[in-house]
Design a protein around this motif. Structure first.
Motif: not given
Length: 275
Positions: A199-227
């Motif tokens: 699901s897009s919601e679950k993937l959004n959550q996973i990617r945000q957590e991934r970005l945070i763990s890497l010290g990156l901005n959780e708002k990056a396009i990688y975790a953008n819900i539209n993307r």
């Protein structure tokens, strides 16, 4: 210490077990001047007579792994009669295990090598999964037992490794809107290919957590819900084109997804139209 005698390693299989145990024992002595002669596939009494004769002629000793009681007992009797030092490597331990568990041994030579074959199949599958991970070589798609496709962070790699430990050769391919899927995906039997949907919601959550763990901005396009929704829509179009089964991994552990795949593969392999 006197010169190490020739040690005749005798087995009713290839003799690797007996040789390894013998070498382990010899390594505990400073004198390394020794010769090991391996006699594999000793399956009848005449073979025993031959090796005993050679050992007596050379003043050697015998270490053996003979699982059939009649051959093992004969080896011990003849060797002792000829004054040859003889060591039964498997017999005493098998007897103790039998006494402990109350089960009669199979007395079937070569079983350990069947286990070895199973082990090496697992290693081969693990190496295959690493080599053909993340679409790095599309040639693996046609060689694989299982092909996994999905967008990023759908557990393709851990699922590949889990299945590899079950001896499946797995290739996995990321699905990205900007990159055309490899042509091999349309050539592989669709029953071997599995789309991993989330699901897009679950993937959004996973990617945000991934970005945070890497010290990156959780708002990056990688975790953008539209993307993410764009990626999933493209994934759906690719899966529809291939016609392969889809597994919803949204709330599944890797083990659960693997069990679904293995059950499908098992049913197919038992089917008259086995692929």
């Amino acid at each position: 210490m006197d010169k190490m005698p020739i040690i005749y390693v005798v087995s009713d299989s290839v003799g690797e077990t007996a040789e390894l145990v013998t070498k382990a024992a010899v390594s505990q002595f400073n004198n390394t001047d020794m010769t090991i002669k391996r006699f594999p596939f000793v399956e009848d009494l005449s073979n025993v007579d031959e090796v005993v004769s050679l050992a007596k002629q050379d003043g050697g000793m015998i270490a053996y792994t003979l699982v059939k009681p009649e051959i093992s007992d004969y080896m011990k009797q003849v060797a002792l009669r000829e004054g040859i030092i003889v060591s039964d490597i498997l017999g005493p331990l098998m007897s103790q295990i039998q006494e402990q568990c109350g089960e009669t041994p199979l007395y079937e030579p070569g079983l350990v090598h069947k286990l070895d074959e199973d082990y090496f199949k697992k290693i081969e599958a693990i190496e295959f999964a690493v080599k053909y991970d993340d679409g790095r070589d599309p040639r693996g798609i046609l060689k694989a037992d299982v092909v996994l496709i999905g967008v990023s962070r759908t557990s393709k790699t851990p699922l590949s490794q889990f299945l590899a430990h079950k001896r499946f050769k797995v290739a996995n391919v990321p699905i990205v809107p900007e990159i055309d899927p490899p042509e091999e995906l349309l050539l592989v039997p669709k029953e071997k290919c599995f789309g991993l949907r989330i699901s897009s919601e679950k993937l959004n959550q996973i990617r945000q957590e991934r970005l945070i763990s890497l010290g990156l901005n959780e708002k990056a396009i990688y975790a953008n819900i539209n993307r993410i929704e764009e990626e999933i829509a493209y994934f759906d179009s690719v899966v529809e084109k291939i016609g392969c089964p889809i597994i919803d991994v949204t709330n599944k552990a890797v083990e659960e997804s693997a069990n679904v795949i293995m059950n499908i593969m098992l049913k197919k392999s038992n089917s008259p139209s086995k692929f």
